[in-house]
Design an enzyme around this catalytic site. Structure first.
Site, short mmCIF file in Angstrom:
data_model
loop_
_atom_site.label_atom_id
_atom_site.label_comp_id
_atom_site.label_asym_id
_atom_site.label_seq_id
_atom_site.Cartn_x
_atom_site.Cartn_y
_atom_site.Cartn_z
N GLU A 131 0.86 -1.19 0.00
CA GLU A 131 0.00 0.00 0.00
C GLU A 131 0.89 1.23 0.00
OE1 GLU A 131 -2.58 -0.30 3.38
OE2 GLU A 131 -3.55 -2.12 2.62
N PRO A 132 0.32 2.40 -0.30
CA PRO A 132 1.15 3.61 -0.34
C PRO A 132 1.92 3.82 0.97
CG PRO A 132 -1.01 4.06 -1.28
CD PRO A 132 -1.06 2.66 -0.75
N ALA A 134 2.38 1.32 3.35
CA ALA A 134 2.79 0.03 3.92
C ALA A 134 3.49 -0.79 2.84
CB ALA A 134 1.58 -0.73 4.47
N TRP A 162 1.59 -0.63 -6.53
CA TRP A 162 2.66 -1.43 -7.16
C TRP A 162 2.20 -2.85 -7.46
CZ3 TRP A 162 5.52 2.66 -7.21
CH2 TRP A 162 5.87 3.35 -6.05
N ARG A 288 35.45 -8.24 -29.57
CA ARG A 288 35.81 -6.82 -29.62
C ARG A 288 37.33 -6.64 -29.55
NH1 ARG A 288 34.52 -1.80 -31.29
NH2 ARG A 288 35.15 -0.19 -29.81
N ILE A 358 31.76 -3.98 -19.77
CA ILE A 358 32.57 -4.72 -20.75
C ILE A 358 32.19 -4.31 -22.18
CG2 ILE A 358 32.94 -7.05 -21.71
CD1 ILE A 358 32.94 -8.05 -18.76
N GLU A 384 9.21 -8.13 -3.54
CA GLU A 384 9.19 -9.34 -2.68
C GLU A 384 10.17 -9.20 -1.52
OE1 GLU A 384 8.17 -13.04 -3.63
OE2 GLU A 384 7.08 -12.52 -5.43
C1 LIG Z 1 7.56 -3.27 -10.28
C2 LIG Z 1 7.00 -3.62 -8.95
C3 LIG Z 1 6.13 -4.69 -8.82
C4 LIG Z 1 5.58 -5.01 -7.58
N1 LIG Z 1 4.66 -6.02 -7.48
C5 LIG Z 1 3.99 -6.18 -6.31
C6 LIG Z 1 2.88 -7.08 -6.22
O1 LIG Z 1 2.52 -7.75 -7.21
N2 LIG Z 1 2.21 -7.18 -5.05
C7 LIG Z 1 2.57 -6.45 -3.94
O2 LIG Z 1 1.92 -6.56 -2.92
N3 LIG Z 1 3.64 -5.59 -3.99
C8 LIG Z 1 4.34 -5.44 -5.14
N4 LIG Z 1 5.39 -4.54 -5.20
C9 LIG Z 1 5.74 -3.78 -4.01
C10 LIG Z 1 7.10 -4.12 -3.42
O3 LIG Z 1 7.05 -5.37 -2.79
C11 LIG Z 1 7.50 -2.96 -2.50
O4 LIG Z 1 7.87 -1.87 -3.33
C12 LIG Z 1 8.61 -3.32 -1.56
O5 LIG Z 1 8.17 -4.24 -0.62
C13 LIG Z 1 9.18 -2.11 -0.82
O6 LIG Z 1 8.17 -1.29 -0.28
P1 LIG Z 1 8.22 0.29 -0.55
O7 LIG Z 1 8.38 0.47 -2.00
O8 LIG Z 1 7.06 0.92 0.12
O9 LIG Z 1 9.56 0.79 0.15
P2 LIG Z 1 9.76 1.18 1.71
O10 LIG Z 1 9.26 0.10 2.57
O11 LIG Z 1 9.24 2.55 1.93
O12 LIG Z 1 11.35 1.21 1.80
C14 LIG Z 1 12.14 2.31 1.40
C15 LIG Z 1 13.60 2.00 1.75
O13 LIG Z 1 13.72 1.86 3.17
C16 LIG Z 1 14.29 0.60 3.48
N5 LIG Z 1 13.73 0.10 4.75
C17 LIG Z 1 12.43 0.05 5.13
N6 LIG Z 1 12.32 -0.49 6.34
C18 LIG Z 1 13.57 -0.79 6.76
C19 LIG Z 1 14.12 -1.39 7.93
N7 LIG Z 1 13.34 -1.80 8.93
N8 LIG Z 1 15.46 -1.55 8.02
C20 LIG Z 1 16.25 -1.14 7.00
N9 LIG Z 1 15.80 -0.58 5.85
C21 LIG Z 1 14.48 -0.42 5.73
C22 LIG Z 1 13.93 -0.28 2.30
O14 LIG Z 1 14.78 -1.40 2.20
C23 LIG Z 1 14.08 0.69 1.15
O15 LIG Z 1 15.43 0.79 0.78
C24 LIG Z 1 5.98 -4.26 -6.43
C25 LIG Z 1 6.88 -3.18 -6.56
C26 LIG Z 1 7.37 -2.85 -7.79
C27 LIG Z 1 8.28 -1.65 -7.90
#
Ligand SMILES: Cc1cc2nc3c(=O)[nH]c(=O)nc-3n(C[C@H](O)[C@H](O)[C@H](O)COP(=O)(O)OP(=O)(O)OC[C@H]3O[C@@H](n4cnc5c(N)ncnc54)[C@H](O)[C@@H]3O)c2cc1C
Length: 404
Positions: A131-132, A134, A162, A288, A358, A384
Site C-alpha cells: 500500500e502507499p 505500507a 505497485w 571486440r 565490458i 518481494e
Molecule cells: C515493479 C514492482 C512490482 C511489484 N509487485 C507487487 C505485487 O505484485 N504485489 C505487492 O503486494 N507488492 C508489489 N510490489 C511492491 C514491493 O514489494 C514494495 O515496493 C517493496 O516491498 C518495498 O516497499 P516500498 O516500495 O514501500 O519501500 P519502503 O518500505 O518505503 O522502503 C524504502 C527504503 O527503506 C528501506 N527500509 C524500510 N524499512 C527498513 C528497515 N526496517 N530496516 C532497514 N531498511 C528499511 C527499504 O529497504 C528501502 O530501501 C511491487 C513493486 C514494484 C516496484
C-alpha cells in the site's frame, strides 16, 4: 537416503531445453518491442498458454517436484529470455501461491484454474499486499475487511499499490486487515472474483525496467464478496485471531507465508538475467578488438568475467538449496529463502553492471540488450522484500535477536 547430487534428471534436462527454446525463439526476440511499448505482451502469454507453459497443470507439476529444481530451472531459463515477459507470464503465480498457501483444497480447486483460463481465453491473477504507506512494513496495512455475519459477506476498502497485473487481472488476491490492533497477525487473504463491483485500477506506473509487466494501483471501494472468499475459511481465521489475541506467535501470517514460498523462484529469475548478461559479455569480449587484441586478453576484463561466472554459480546453489528446502517441507531456520533472494538480486545488479562496462559505449545504447538487462535487474533488490528487509530477516534468524 539418496546421495547428494547436482545432476538434473532426464525430465528436468528436457524441460530446461524446452523452456530455453521458447525463451530463445519467442521471448528474447520480442523483448525489446514490449519493453518499448510498456504493455502486457498478450500474444506471448497466449503462446505460452498454447504450448502449456502458462497453465495450472504446468505450475502444479512444478510445485509437485520434491527436488524443487523444476520451477527454479524454468524461471531461470525464461528470465534469460526476458524478465519483463517472464513476469507477464508468471506474475499470476504469486496470487496462485497465495491461494495454495492460504486456501482450503476446495478454494484451490475453484480459484486457481480461473487464474490461468484456457488457451484462447487466458486469464491473469494479481496478489495485492503493498500500500502507499505500507511497503516493507506489511504489519501496517490500512486496507480493511469487515465481516457481516447476517449476510455472510466481507466488505473491503483500501488502496493497494505497485500491484503486478493490478486492475487487469481477472482474479485479485488481496491481503487486508481484519483486526488492525493485531498488526500482521490480524490480516487475512481474500479472493476478489472477476468483475466484482468496487474494484478498479488506479494509476498504471511507468518503470525503469521489467516494462512488459503491468504494475498499477488497485482501488477497493466497498468491495462486497461472499464469506467463502476468505482464504482458509472463517474457522481457521477465528482460531488464528484467538491465538494472536493471547499473544501466541503464529507461523502463518497471510502475506509472509506466500513470500516464503516464492522467494527462491524470484531469485531464479534474477539469476536468469545475470546469466544472459554474462554470456553476452563473454562473447562480446572475445570479438571486440582494441589495441590490436580481443579485449578479453586483458586481465581486468577476463577477471571480471571470472567473477561474474563464479557469482552466478554460487547464486544458483543458494537458489536450488532454498527451492529444495521449500519443496521438501523444511523450515527456513536460517532464512535460507531470503539468502537466496538477497544474493540473486544483488548478483543480477552487479553482473549486469559489469556486462555493461565490458561492452563500453555499446552497452549503454539500445542496439544491445545489456542496457535493458541492467534496468531489469534492479527490481530484484526491491520487490518481494528489499535487500535490506532480506538482511533483516536473515540477521534475526541467525542471531535470535529482534534486530530493528
Ligand atoms: C515493479 C514492482 C512490482 C511489484 N509487485 C507487487 C505485487 O505484485 N504485489 C505487492 O503486494 N507488492 C508489489 N510490489 C511492491 C514491493 O514489494 C514494495 O515496493 C517493496 O516491498 C518495498 O516497499 P516500498 O516500495 O514501500 O519501500 P519502503 O518500505 O518505503 O522502503 C524504502 C527504503 O527503506 C528501506 N527500509 C524500510 N524499512 C527498513 C528497515 N526496517 N530496516 C532497514 N531498511 C528499511 C527499504 O529497504 C528501502 O530501501 C511491487 C513493486 C514494484 C516496484
Amino acid at each position: 537416503m539418496s546421495p547428494l547430487s547436482f545432476e538434473l534428471t532426464t525430465e528436468q534436462r528436457d524441460l530446461r531445453d524446452w523452456v530455453h527454446g521458447f525463451a530463445a525463439d519467442i521471448v528474447r526476440p520480442a523483448a525489446g518491442e514490449w519493453d518499448e511499448r510498456e504493455e502486457t505482451p498478450w500474444p506471448i502469454i497466449e503462446e505460452a498458454a498454447r504450448i502449456g507453459l502458462y497453465s495450472f497443470d504446468f505450475l502444479a507439476n512444478g510445485f509437485a517436484d520434491a527436488t524443487g529444481a523444476t520451477l527454479a530451472i524454468v524461471n531461470e531459463e525464461l528470465a534469460w529470455g526476458d524478465a519483463g515477459i517472464t513476469l507477464a507470464i508468471f506474475g499470476s503465480s504469486l496470487a496462485v501461491a497465495g491461494i495454495v498457501v492460504n486456501g482450503t483444497p476446495e478454494q484451490v480447486g475453484e480459484w486457481v484454474p480461473q487464474c490461468f483460463g484456457t488457451p484462447g481465453d487466458i486469464k491473469l491473477a494479481a496478489f495485492g499486499v503493498s500500500e502507499p504507506d505500507a511497503g516493507s512494513d506489511v504489519s501496517s496495512l490500512r486496507t480493511q475487511a469487515r465481516y457481516d455475519a447476517v449476510r455472510d459477506v466481507w466488505t473491503l476498502n483500501g488502496v493497494k499499490t505497485w500491484i503486478t497485473n493490478g486492475g487487469i487481472a481477472d482474479v485479485h488476491v488481496i491481503v487486508a486487515s481484519v483486526e488492525p490492533e493485531l498488526g500482521s497477525r490480524g490480516q487475512a487473504s481474500f479472493i476478489i472474483p472477476p468483475n466484482t463491483p468496487g474494484l478498479s485500477q488506479g494509476r498504471k506506473f511507468r518503470k525503469l525496467g521489467i516494462r512488459a509487466s503491468h504494475t498499477a494501483e488497485v482501488i477497493l471501494e466497498n468491495v462486497v464478496i461472499p464469506g467463502s472468499c476468505l482464504l482458509g475459511g472463517r474457522e481457521r481465521l477465528e482460531e488464528r485471531l484467538a491465538r494472536a489475541r493471547e499473544g501466541v506467535r503464529s507461523s502463518t501470517q497471510a502475506a509472509m507465508a506466500t513470500f516464503e514460498a516464492t522467494r527462491p523462484i524470484v531469485g531464479a529469475q534474477a539469476l536468469g538475467i545475470a546469466r544472459a548478461a554474462y554470456e553476452y559479455a563473454l562473447e562480446y569480449a572475445k570479438e571486440r578488438v582494441q589495441f590490436g587484441r580481443p579485449i578479453i586478453e586483458n586481465q581486468s576484463i577476463a577477471f571480471a568475467l571470472a567473477d561474474m561466472a563464479t557469482s552466478i554459480d554460487a547464486t544458483r546453489l543458494l537458489v536450488w538449496r532454498a527451492a529444495w528446502m521449500a519443496a521438501s517441507g523444511q523450515r527456513f531456520e536460517n532464512a535460507e529463502g531470503s539468502m537466496a533472494k538477497l544474493t540473486a538480486g544483488e548478483t543480477a545488479v552487479r553482473v549486469t553492471e559489469q556486462a555493461l562496462q565490458i561492452l563500453g559505449g555499446y552497452g549503454y545504447v539500445r542496439e544491445h540488450p545489456v542496457e535493458r538487462w541492467y534496468r531489469d535487474a534492479k527490481i530484484y533488490t526491491i520487490f518481494e522484500g528489499t535487500s535490506e528487509i532480506q538482511r533483516l530477516v536473515i540477521a534475526r534468524a541467525v542471531s535470535g535477536v529482534h534486530i530493528q
